[in-house]
Motif scaffolding. Sequence first.
Motif, PDB file in Angstrom:
ATOM      1  N   THR A 250       7.915  -8.595 -14.253  1.00 44.80           N
ATOM      2  CA  THR A 250       7.640 -10.107 -14.163  1.00 44.80           C
ATOM      3  C   THR A 250       6.931 -10.450 -12.757  1.00 44.80           C
ATOM      4  O   THR A 250       7.587 -10.128 -11.901  1.00 44.80           O
ATOM      5  N   PRO A 251       5.700 -11.062 -13.007  1.00 41.91           N
ATOM      6  CA  PRO A 251       5.083 -11.313 -11.790  1.00 41.91           C
ATOM      7  C   PRO A 251       5.798 -12.391 -10.792  1.00 41.91           C
ATOM      8  O   PRO A 251       6.572 -13.269 -11.266  1.00 41.91           O
ATOM      9  N   ARG A 252       5.830 -12.034  -9.640  1.00 39.21           N
ATOM     10  CA  ARG A 252       6.590 -12.986  -8.775  1.00 39.21           C
ATOM     11  C   ARG A 252       5.690 -13.536  -7.714  1.00 39.21           C
ATOM     12  O   ARG A 252       5.882 -14.775  -7.534  1.00 39.21           O
ATOM     13  N   ASP A 253       4.724 -13.002  -6.693  1.00 37.06           N
ATOM     14  CA  ASP A 253       3.849 -13.571  -6.002  1.00 37.06           C
ATOM     15  C   ASP A 253       2.513 -13.073  -5.959  1.00 37.06           C
ATOM     16  O   ASP A 253       2.278 -12.406  -6.585  1.00 37.06           O
ATOM     17  N   ALA A 254       1.891 -13.320  -5.052  1.00 40.42           N
ATOM     18  CA  ALA A 254       0.639 -13.075  -4.599  1.00 40.42           C
ATOM     19  C   ALA A 254       0.561 -11.345  -4.447  1.00 40.42           C
ATOM     20  O   ALA A 254      -0.451 -10.855  -4.739  1.00 40.42           O
ATOM     21  N   LEU A 255       1.533 -10.757  -3.990  1.00 41.09           N
ATOM     22  CA  LEU A 255       1.672  -9.421  -3.872  1.00 41.09           C
ATOM     23  C   LEU A 255       1.841  -8.503  -5.057  1.00 41.09           C
ATOM     24  O   LEU A 255       2.198  -7.407  -5.225  1.00 41.09           O
ATOM     25  N   ASP A 256       2.099  -9.354  -6.025  1.00 41.18           N
ATOM     26  CA  ASP A 256       2.681  -8.815  -7.392  1.00 41.18           C
ATOM     27  C   ASP A 256       3.808  -8.067  -7.316  1.00 41.18           C
ATOM     28  O   ASP A 256       4.080  -6.649  -8.071  1.00 41.18           O
ATOM     29  N   LEU A 257       4.820  -8.591  -6.746  1.00 43.63           N
ATOM     30  CA  LEU A 257       6.126  -7.694  -6.440  1.00 43.63           C
ATOM     31  C   LEU A 257       6.843  -7.802  -8.020  1.00 43.63           C
ATOM     32  O   LEU A 257       6.729  -8.864  -8.465  1.00 43.63           O
ATOM     33  N   ILE A 258       7.436  -6.564  -8.189  1.00 46.63           N
ATOM     34  CA  ILE A 258       8.190  -6.622  -9.695  1.00 46.63           C
ATOM     35  C   ILE A 258       9.502  -6.872  -9.510  1.00 46.63           C
ATOM     36  O   ILE A 258      10.192  -6.346  -8.612  1.00 46.63           O
ATOM     37  N   GLN A 259       9.997  -7.901 -10.553  1.00 48.27           N
ATOM     38  CA  GLN A 259      11.368  -7.843 -10.851  1.00 48.27           C
ATOM     39  C   GLN A 259      12.233  -6.685 -10.823  1.00 48.27           C
ATOM     40  O   GLN A 259      11.799  -5.957 -11.798  1.00 48.27           O
ATOM     41  N   GLY A 260      13.218  -6.474 -10.054  1.00 47.40           N
ATOM     42  CA  GLY A 260      13.954  -5.132 -10.176  1.00 47.40           C
ATOM     43  C   GLY A 260      13.546  -4.043  -9.523  1.00 47.40           C
ATOM     44  O   GLY A 260      13.855  -2.860  -9.681  1.00 47.40           O
ATOM     45  N   MET A 261      12.205  -4.121  -8.905  1.00 45.68           N
ATOM     46  CA  MET A 261      11.594  -3.204  -8.246  1.00 45.68           C
ATOM     47  C   MET A 261      11.520  -3.233  -6.669  1.00 45.68           C
ATOM     48  O   MET A 261      11.623  -4.439  -6.311  1.00 45.68           O
ATOM     49  N   ARG A 262      11.263  -2.306  -5.808  1.00 43.76           N
ATOM     50  CA  ARG A 262      11.102  -2.219  -4.301  1.00 43.76           C
ATOM     51  C   ARG A 262       9.745  -1.830  -4.183  1.00 43.76           C
ATOM     52  O   ARG A 262       9.555  -0.631  -4.641  1.00 43.76           O
ATOM     53  N   LEU A 263       9.142  -2.079  -3.247  1.00 44.02           N
ATOM     54  CA  LEU A 263       7.766  -1.999  -2.631  1.00 44.02           C
ATOM     55  C   LEU A 263       7.952  -1.418  -1.551  1.00 44.02           C
ATOM     56  O   LEU A 263       8.355  -2.167  -0.517  1.00 44.02           O
ATOM     57  N   VAL A 264       7.249  -0.111  -1.379  1.00 44.58           N
ATOM     58  CA  VAL A 264       7.182   0.525   0.086  1.00 44.58           C
ATOM     59  C   VAL A 264       5.469   0.758   0.328  1.00 44.58           C
ATOM     60  O   VAL A 264       4.797   1.235  -0.555  1.00 44.58           O
ATOM     61  N   ARG A 265       5.208  -0.112   1.290  1.00 45.27           N
ATOM     62  CA  ARG A 265       3.967   0.015   1.753  1.00 45.27           C
ATOM     63  C   ARG A 265       3.725   0.632   3.031  1.00 45.27           C
ATOM     64  O   ARG A 265       4.546   0.503   3.964  1.00 45.27           O
ATOM     65  N   TYR A 266       2.564   1.325   3.211  1.00 51.57           N
ATOM     66  CA  TYR A 266       2.226   1.985   4.265  1.00 51.57           C
ATOM     67  C   TYR A 266       0.837   2.013   4.630  1.00 51.57           C
ATOM     68  O   TYR A 266      -0.135   2.354   3.862  1.00 51.57           O
ATOM     69  N   ARG A 267       0.445   1.176   5.913  1.00 47.61           N
ATOM     70  CA  ARG A 267      -1.227   1.098   6.324  1.00 47.61           C
ATOM     71  C   ARG A 267      -1.370   2.263   7.196  1.00 47.61           C
ATOM     72  O   ARG A 267      -0.629   2.309   8.330  1.00 47.61           O
ATOM     73  N   LEU A 268      -2.600   2.861   7.322  1.00 50.78           N
ATOM     74  CA  LEU A 268      -2.849   3.918   8.418  1.00 50.78           C
ATOM     75  C   LEU A 268      -3.524   2.748   9.464  1.00 50.78           C
ATOM     76  O   LEU A 268      -4.047   1.694   9.339  1.00 50.78           O
ATOM     77  N   PRO A 269      -3.506   3.560  10.551  1.00 48.71           N
ATOM     78  CA  PRO A 269      -4.163   2.759  11.918  1.00 48.71           C
ATOM     79  C   PRO A 269      -5.719   2.516  11.593  1.00 48.71           C
ATOM     80  O   PRO A 269      -6.146   3.394  10.853  1.00 48.71           O
ATOM     81  N   HIS A 270      -6.122   1.451  12.096  1.00 46.00           N
ATOM     82  CA  HIS A 270      -7.590   1.475  12.066  1.00 46.00           C
ATOM     83  C   HIS A 270      -8.283   2.317  12.997  1.00 46.00           C
ATOM     84  O   HIS A 270      -8.572   1.967  14.084  1.00 46.00           O
ATOM     85  N   THR A 271      -8.923   3.398  12.412  1.00 45.60           N
ATOM     86  CA  THR A 271      -9.326   4.258  13.136  1.00 45.60           C
ATOM     87  C   THR A 271     -10.596   5.403  12.249  1.00 45.60           C
ATOM     88  O   THR A 271     -10.398   5.109  10.929  1.00 45.60           O
ATOM     89  N   LEU A 272     -11.469   5.787  12.680  1.00 45.44           N
ATOM     90  CA  LEU A 272     -12.520   6.542  12.094  1.00 45.44           C
ATOM     91  C   LEU A 272     -12.043   7.795  11.648  1.00 45.44           C
ATOM     92  O   LEU A 272     -12.836   8.522  10.987  1.00 45.44           O
ATOM     93  N   ILE A 273     -10.889   8.187  11.959  1.00 42.75           N
ATOM     94  CA  ILE A 273     -10.509   9.737  11.818  1.00 42.75           C
ATOM     95  C   ILE A 273      -9.489   9.655  10.651  1.00 42.75           C
ATOM     96  O   ILE A 273      -8.762   8.792  10.445  1.00 42.75           O
TER      97      ILE A 273
END
Length: 371
Positions: A250-273
């Motif tokens: 079920t849609p929840r908010d702007a990040l599209d979090l899912i009811q009964g689900m857990r979201l893990v996010r990982y953002r890489l550093p801002h680099t050219l490598i």
Amino acid sequence: MSGSTRTSRILKQTLIFILGLALFCGLMGFAAYLSLGFVLGKSKEMTVPDLRGRDIVDVLEQMETENLGIRVAGFDYSDTLAQNHVVRQDPPPGHVLKTGREIRLFLSRGPQKIQVPELRGLRREEALSHLEARVFKAGHSSLLFHDSIPEGHVIASDPDAASWFPAGSSVNLLLSAGKRPLILRMPDLQGMHAEDMLSTLDRLNLRISELRSASNPDFPPNRVLDQTPPPGSPVLAHSGVGVIMNQPQTPRDALDLIQGMRLVRYRLPHTLIRSHIRGSLTAWGLTFDFVDDVFEGNQEVFLLIPGSSEAHVRIEENGFPVFEARLHPFTGKPDILYAGGRYGFSLMALDPSNLPEPRNAPDRPQEDTNP
């Protein structure tokens, strides 16, 4: 006649004889000298031919007709001339010699031969290093399944070990491809409950390489909707299987979090490598990689984890652990086991009720829960 007169006569005759003999010997020596000078003066002179690169048999036949002597003075190795061919000569071509004189020749032994080293059981890189040290070239490499020699190690070489071959020769390698894999028939997982699906894969020595979720209201939850490869396909033992599980969403908010689900996010550093990201998930009694790829800087990796079971998440960047957490079923906060970012940024888990807007998303790994 007195005795003194007789003695004087004898001495005179002896002296005359000696003088006559000396004159005769001198005349004979002078005549011999003139004859020798005449003979030598008449000796022919000829230009030494170029005998290099020719077979010794052909050289002997030619020199016999030209009245020049031949003497083999030595032997040399040659990469270009076959055995018993002339490598060099003395005097050199173009030199003037009188007939009857001698030419010294140096013959070829052929290419210098080196013993092929024993390579069986060595890794390919080690085998190539051994060949280079013996001035051999690496030839073709072929693969063959082998029960005892590990993958990437040498089974045999061609030419064989201990044989003698010229330096610079190519040596072909037969490499092990490891044990012959067991080919299985892919089972039909569609409609199976998660526990039955995992039990089936475990029994067949298969593993989950990709786990995704989708929503189908006409299908029971926690059941397999689709699979890759399809049922009946040939698969290798220990290979990965992609599974899509049915999870009501079920849609929840702007990040599209899912009811009964857990979201893990990982953002890489801002680099050219670019960085290699490997993320592993332990859940339902199995451990598998949910990501194993190279990403550009400032990219973000997402993972949805059902909240109905305990899960363990670990993220590595270029082999360096940057995040590790244990997620309990339907809890707002995980137990963060490791939160020391490689680039000095701390890692934290966010409660879904306090999530920021997408434009303000954190730069480091985050885990959102939605009990």
